[in-house]
Design an enzyme around this catalytic site. Structure first.
Site, PDB file in Angstrom:
ATOM      1  N   THR A 116       0.813  -1.216   0.000  1.00  0.00           N
ATOM      2  CA  THR A 116       0.000   0.000   0.000  1.00  0.00           C
ATOM      3  C   THR A 116       0.850   1.271   0.000  1.00  0.00           C
ATOM      4  O   THR A 116       0.507   2.267  -0.626  1.00  0.00           O
ATOM      5  CB  THR A 116      -0.918  -0.011   1.244  1.00  0.00           C
ATOM      6  OG1 THR A 116      -1.822  -1.104   1.100  1.00  0.00           O
ATOM      7  CG2 THR A 116      -1.705   1.269   1.399  1.00  0.00           C
TER       8      THR A 116
ATOM      9  N   SER B 287       1.629  -7.638  -0.976  1.00  0.00           N
ATOM     10  CA  SER B 287       2.414  -8.610  -0.220  1.00  0.00           C
ATOM     11  C   SER B 287       1.691  -9.931  -0.004  1.00  0.00           C
ATOM     12  O   SER B 287       2.296 -10.899   0.453  1.00  0.00           O
ATOM     13  CB  SER B 287       2.887  -8.019   1.106  1.00  0.00           C
ATOM     14  OG  SER B 287       1.847  -7.973   2.045  1.00  0.00           O
ATOM     15  N   SER B 288       0.412  -9.998  -0.323  1.00  0.00           N
ATOM     16  CA  SER B 288      -0.260 -11.310  -0.243  1.00  0.00           C
ATOM     17  C   SER B 288       0.376 -12.287  -1.226  1.00  0.00           C
ATOM     18  O   SER B 288       0.194 -13.497  -1.099  1.00  0.00           O
ATOM     19  CB  SER B 288      -1.744 -11.200  -0.583  1.00  0.00           C
ATOM     20  OG  SER B 288      -2.224  -9.919  -0.396  1.00  0.00           O
TER      21      SER B 288
ATOM     22  N   ASP C 236       0.331  -6.905   4.848  1.00  0.00           N
ATOM     23  CA  ASP C 236      -0.337  -8.194   5.071  1.00  0.00           C
ATOM     24  C   ASP C 236       0.618  -9.315   5.477  1.00  0.00           C
ATOM     25  O   ASP C 236       0.294 -10.117   6.350  1.00  0.00           O
ATOM     26  CB  ASP C 236      -1.122  -8.610   3.817  1.00  0.00           C
ATOM     27  CG  ASP C 236      -2.374  -7.751   3.638  1.00  0.00           C
ATOM     28  OD1 ASP C 236      -2.803  -7.113   4.620  1.00  0.00           O
ATOM     29  OD2 ASP C 236      -2.912  -7.705   2.514  1.00  0.00           O
TER      30      ASP C 236
HETATM   31  N1  ASP Z   1      -2.548  -5.737   0.597  1.00  0.00           N
HETATM   32  C1  ASP Z   1      -1.519  -4.786   0.967  1.00  0.00           C
HETATM   33  C2  ASP Z   1      -0.211  -5.532   1.016  1.00  0.00           C
HETATM   34  O1  ASP Z   1       0.060  -6.228   1.966  1.00  0.00           O
HETATM   35  C3  ASP Z   1      -1.855  -4.168   2.274  1.00  0.00           C
HETATM   36  C4  ASP Z   1      -0.872  -3.142   2.788  1.00  0.00           C
HETATM   37  O2  ASP Z   1       0.232  -2.938   2.297  1.00  0.00           O
HETATM   38  O3  ASP Z   1      -1.220  -2.481   3.792  1.00  0.00           O
HETATM   39  O4  ASP Z   1       0.560  -5.441   0.087  1.00  0.00           O
END
Ligand code: ASP
Length: 339
Positions: free
Chosen positions: A15, A61-62, A93
């Site tokens: 993010t 990062s998922s 994440d």
């Molecule tokens: N889905 C995002 C990630 O982990 C969430 C974040 O960065 O806060 O890449």
């Protein structure tokens, strides 16, 4: 005062660097670099000098796997002597998993490796990215830290003790079984007693292998027979998230034969707790002694994130099953309090 330190920033995605696109938030290298350039504080004399390396592709990062962990580790290893510290910009994440993995992969590390990210992207007027980046850079340039850690929302945590515990708070991480390594209020106050001392040995990187491992969370009414099919010789390690201090439901005695069979097959079985706070104590209750008898080992107060990363790490080295079991019950990087 002029800061003479040099920090390498490794941008992996998440993010923090996302910008608004017609399809929603997405990482965009050039736009993120331009946003960083536009923050005058990042170029102030008090800040360390920093360079940035972008991972390709930038990821939510998922989608992180051992492939990306190896790539991040390789960037750090190649430039280890050229920089005083490293900041890894990462999605929230799976940040706790990556921090745990790097803590094991970077053997004899004595430099600060600070993971950070944000809940709101830097492109938004109200965001937590700006402070997280500035403070992470200052920590990476301090002489106080000699380990992999995670800075977020005013707290510096040991990487392999951290967990993401809020999907929307700006203070999104905790280390429930270990005190913060530092707190950033008016000043950054380091907790000297909690920090690891610098390692003396030669720094080396241990790349990880994508070994087949698993996690099972027990729950009331769990039908263990369903797991029989995944507990084959292919499964090298499994983390069992048990109740409280290491207890499993005893109904029909269904789990123990499965665990015993898995253990005889060479699978390493680690017992963790579903409680974020506190430790596993195998044998404290009848419902847990049987686990030990069936060949499982205690993860004490380790997080599931660190247990998973530690399994990848130990299986990536040339170790026997018994060596791996013994090391799972020892603290290698401050990841557990051995009871
Ligand atoms: N889905 C995002 C990630 O982990 C969430 C974040 O960065 O806060 O890449």
């Amino acid at each position: 005062m002029m800061n003479n330190k040099k920090v390498l920033v490794i941008y992996t995605g998440g993010t923090i660097g996302m910008v608004n696109t017609p399809l929603g938030y997405a990482p965009q290298k050039e736009a993120f670099h331009a946003l960083l350039e536009a923050i005058p504080e990042l170029h102030a004399a008090e800040m360390p000098r920093w360079d940035i390396v972008d991972m390709d592709p930038l990821l939510d990062s998922s989608n992180i796997t051992v492939v990306e962990w190896n790539a991040i580790g390789a960037v750090i290893a190649e430039r280890y002597d050229a920089y005083d510290g490293f900041v890894v910009l990462h999605g929230t994440d799976t940040m706790a998993y990556t921090a745990s993995a790097l803590s094991f992969m970077l053997r004899n590390n004595r430099k600060p490796v600070v993971l950070t990210g944000s809940q709101i992207p830097l492109c938004e007027i109200r965001n937590d990215a700006r402070d997280n980046i500035i403070t992470a850079l200052l920590i990476a340039a301090s002489d106080q830290v000699h380990e992999v850690c995670l800075y977020f929302g005013g707290k510096l945590l040991r990487g392999n003790r951290s967990v993401k515990y809020s999907a929307d708070d700006l203070i999104a991480f905790e280390s429930p079984n270990y005190p913060p390594l530092a707190e950033a209020g008016i000043a950054i106050r380091f907790n000297a007693a909690a920090l690891l001392p610098p390692c003396r040995g030669r720094f080396a990187i241990q790349p990880l292998k994508n070994v087949p491992i698993g996690v099972i969370k027990v729950f009331p009414g769990i039908q263990f027979e369903l797991f029989d099919s995944i507990m084959t010789e292919r499964l090298r390690g499994i983390v069992i998230e048990t109740f409280g201090a290491g207890n499993i439901p005893a109904h029909a005695n269904a789990l123990l034969p499965i665990i015993r069979k898995a253990s005889d097959n060479g699978t390493v079985i680690i017992v963790c707790s579903q409680c974020p706070h506190g430790t596993v104590s195998l044998g404290a209750y009848e419902t847990s002694s049987a686990l030990r008898d069936a060949g499982a080992v205690s993860g004490f107060d380790i997080t599931t994130e660190a247990a998973v990363a530690k399994l990848y790490y130990l299986f990536s080295r040339k170790l026997s099953g018994d060596d791996i079991r013994a090391r799972m019950e020892k603290s290698l990087r401050g990841e557990m309090t051995v009871g």
